[in-house]
Design a protein around this motif. Structure first.
Motif, mmCIF file in Angstrom:
data_model
loop_
_atom_site.group_PDB
_atom_site.id
_atom_site.type_symbol
_atom_site.label_atom_id
_atom_site.label_comp_id
_atom_site.label_asym_id
_atom_site.label_seq_id
_atom_site.Cartn_x
_atom_site.Cartn_y
_atom_site.Cartn_z
ATOM 1 N N GLU A 22 68.254 31.836 91.609
ATOM 2 C CA GLU A 22 67.803 30.721 90.767
ATOM 3 C C GLU A 22 67.189 31.296 89.498
ATOM 4 O O GLU A 22 66.426 32.265 89.555
ATOM 5 N N MET A 23 67.517 30.699 88.354
ATOM 6 C CA MET A 23 67.065 31.237 87.073
ATOM 7 C C MET A 23 66.339 30.166 86.264
ATOM 8 O O MET A 23 66.902 29.121 85.972
ATOM 9 N N GLY A 24 65.102 30.449 85.911
ATOM 10 C CA GLY A 24 64.316 29.526 85.104
ATOM 11 C C GLY A 24 64.012 30.125 83.747
ATOM 12 O O GLY A 24 64.134 31.338 83.538
ATOM 13 N N ALA A 25 63.616 29.276 82.817
ATOM 14 C CA ALA A 25 63.313 29.757 81.467
ATOM 15 C C ALA A 25 62.346 28.805 80.778
ATOM 16 O O ALA A 25 62.292 27.613 81.092
ATOM 17 N N TYR A 26 61.607 29.363 79.828
ATOM 18 C CA TYR A 26 60.706 28.571 78.997
ATOM 19 C C TYR A 26 61.014 28.748 77.511
ATOM 20 O O TYR A 26 60.389 28.114 76.672
ATOM 21 N N LYS A 27 61.973 29.625 77.216
ATOM 22 C CA LYS A 27 62.350 29.825 75.818
ATOM 23 C C LYS A 27 63.747 30.430 75.764
ATOM 24 O O LYS A 27 64.216 31.031 76.749
ATOM 25 N N PRO A 28 64.434 30.273 74.637
ATOM 26 C CA PRO A 28 65.769 30.858 74.494
ATOM 27 C C PRO A 28 65.741 32.366 74.729
ATOM 28 O O PRO A 28 64.813 33.057 74.319
ATOM 29 N N GLY A 29 66.775 32.849 75.405
ATOM 30 C CA GLY A 29 66.895 34.281 75.659
ATOM 31 C C GLY A 29 66.471 34.695 77.051
ATOM 32 O O GLY A 29 66.866 35.768 77.527
ATOM 33 N N GLU A 30 65.679 33.858 77.726
ATOM 34 C CA GLU A 30 65.179 34.259 79.040
ATOM 35 C C GLU A 30 66.267 34.218 80.112
ATOM 36 O O GLU A 30 66.286 35.072 81.004
ATOM 37 N N ILE A 31 67.176 33.249 80.046
ATOM 38 C CA ILE A 31 68.287 33.220 81.002
ATOM 39 C C ILE A 31 69.208 34.415 80.761
ATOM 40 O O ILE A 31 69.678 35.063 81.704
ATOM 41 N N HIS A 60 60.183 20.920 80.250
ATOM 42 C CA HIS A 60 59.574 22.000 79.457
ATOM 43 C C HIS A 60 59.933 21.894 77.969
ATOM 44 O O HIS A 60 60.023 22.910 77.267
ATOM 45 N N LEU A 61 60.128 20.682 77.514
ATOM 46 C CA LEU A 61 60.494 20.473 76.109
ATOM 47 C C LEU A 61 59.429 21.022 75.164
ATOM 48 O O LEU A 61 59.742 21.494 74.061
ATOM 49 N N TYR A 98 57.873 23.684 75.336
ATOM 50 C CA TYR A 98 58.050 25.118 75.116
ATOM 51 C C TYR A 98 59.312 25.418 74.309
ATOM 52 O O TYR A 98 59.321 26.322 73.472
ATOM 53 N N PHE A 99 60.376 24.657 74.566
ATOM 54 C CA PHE A 99 61.653 24.911 73.887
ATOM 55 C C PHE A 99 61.691 24.327 72.476
ATOM 56 O O PHE A 99 62.374 24.852 71.605
ATOM 57 N N GLY A 100 61.005 23.220 72.270
ATOM 58 C CA GLY A 100 60.973 22.621 70.942
ATOM 59 C C GLY A 100 62.013 21.545 70.717
ATOM 60 O O GLY A 100 61.797 20.630 69.930
ATOM 61 N N SER A 101 63.167 21.648 71.389
ATOM 62 C CA SER A 101 64.221 20.644 71.217
ATOM 63 C C SER A 101 65.182 20.700 72.398
ATOM 64 O O SER A 101 65.286 21.722 73.084
ATOM 65 N N ILE A 102 65.885 19.594 72.608
ATOM 66 C CA ILE A 102 66.908 19.539 73.657
ATOM 67 C C ILE A 102 68.013 20.552 73.367
ATOM 68 O O ILE A 102 68.570 21.172 74.277
ATOM 69 N N LYS A 103 68.323 20.727 72.089
ATOM 70 C CA LYS A 103 69.369 21.673 71.702
ATOM 71 C C LYS A 103 69.024 23.086 72.171
ATOM 72 O O LYS A 103 69.894 23.820 72.668
ATOM 73 N N ASN A 104 67.769 23.468 72.026
ATOM 74 C CA ASN A 104 67.349 24.795 72.484
ATOM 75 C C ASN A 104 67.449 24.914 74.004
ATOM 76 O O ASN A 104 67.794 25.978 74.533
ATOM 77 N N ILE A 105 67.144 23.814 74.697
ATOM 78 C CA ILE A 105 67.259 23.818 76.157
ATOM 79 C C ILE A 105 68.715 24.020 76.564
ATOM 80 O O ILE A 105 69.031 24.850 77.424
#
Length: 309
Positions: free
Chosen positions: A253-262, A283-284, A286-293
């Motif tokens: 299982e892989m989680g993330a709070y910002k781009p690049g973590e996956i 966690h919006l 932390y990401f800032g936008s749905i696009k980043n998620i």
């Protein structure tokens, strides 16, 4: 008369000490709970300074506009040396009521219980030493007022003391993590026939992982990361402690709070198969936008090999 006065003064001093200690018991019970909560919040935020500070900002009133602040002002304003017994009795009442309120407060923020990992135990040890030093200095160089102000300040600043303890432990934690992560890398690379499945998404990761593992177990010897563990260190612990040459499939299982973590996790375990669950605004903040998620979650698919699925 002098003897009676001396006896009365001695009795008053002893009574004052008893009440003094009595005032400390409920407060130290509260202090322990407050520090546990602070450490728990830090753990829930994956030990990340940025995520932790964002949580503090979102919960500013709860963290900084607290009863301890009122208590600090109260003690500093109304402390009267000649009537210390009455003052201490007031403190017992205040601390007792506050402890009761704190203990009965529903911890709605808790998604997971505090896990006493070796890292948390080291952090608790460091924080305990910091508190002992602060209390010793207040006793050695101050009076009762200094002592009370010190312990209440420790409680008031508990969320920041966690940061201080973490910074002190940082060199040690980095060296430990470096060793564990590289050891896990060597182990998973050595299992040549192992197939790795990566699962990510905003919702349903853990349920999907558990369902898949139950299905695969009917034919293969599969291993899935436990509970909702989905960080690099969580994967590291699972690989080092549970993964073996007997396993055919590892479900990560892989989680993330910002781009690049996956992407970082895929480089770590190198999945051949990828599963994306529902993507949404989790966690919006932390990401800032749905696009980043979306971009972050699709890092799993982009990292699959040519023969991956």
């Amino acid at each position: 008369m002098d003897g009676l006065n001396l006896l009365a003064e001695g009795f008053s001093w002893i009574l004052g000490r008893i009440i003094f200690i009595g005032a400390l018991i409920p407060f130290f019970m509260y202090l322990v709970e407050k520090l546990k909560k602070s450490i728990h919040i830090f753990q829930l935020n994956q030990y990340g300074f940025l995520r932790y500070f964002k949580w503090l900002k979102r919960n500013f009133k709860e963290v900084f506009l607290t009863f301890e602040l009122v208590l600090l002002l109260f003690i500093r304003t109304f402390y009267v040396r000649d009537f210390s017994e009455i003052f201490y009795l007031c403190l017992i009442l205040i601390f007792g009521v506050y402890l009761f309120l704190f203990k009965t407060w529903k911890k709605t923020f808790e998604k997971k219980p505090l896990v006493y990992t070796p890292k948390i135990k080291r952090l608790i040890t460091t924080i305990s030493l910091l508190i002992i030093v602060a209390i010793f200095l207040s006793i050695r160089f101050g009076d009762d007022l200094t002592f009370f102000l010190t312990i209440i300040s420790i409680s008031y600043l508990s969320y920041l003391i966690v940061i201080l303890g973490t910074i002190i432990n940082l060199p040690l934690e980095k060296s430990i993590n470096f060793y564990y992560i590289n050891d896990a890398k060597r182990k998973i690379r050595s299992l040549m026939r192992l197939e790795v499945v990566g699962i990510t998404g905003s919702y349903g990761k853990t349920s999907t992982k558990n369902f898949l593992n139950e299905i695969l177990l009917t034919k293969y010897n599969s291993l899935a990361t436990p509970r909702s563990i989905n960080t690099k260190l969580g994967l590291t612990i699972t690989i080092r402690k549970e993964l073996s040459a007997l396993h055919d499939i590892f479900i990560a299982e892989m989680g993330a709070y910002k781009p690049g973590e996956i992407k970082e996790l895929t480089r770590f375990v190198k999945p051949k198969y990828g599963i994306l669950t529902k993507i949404g605004p989790a966690h919006l903040e932390y990401f800032g936008s749905i696009k980043n998620i979306q971009k972050t979650k699709f890092e799993l698919i982009e990292a699959l090999p040519e023969d991956g699925i």
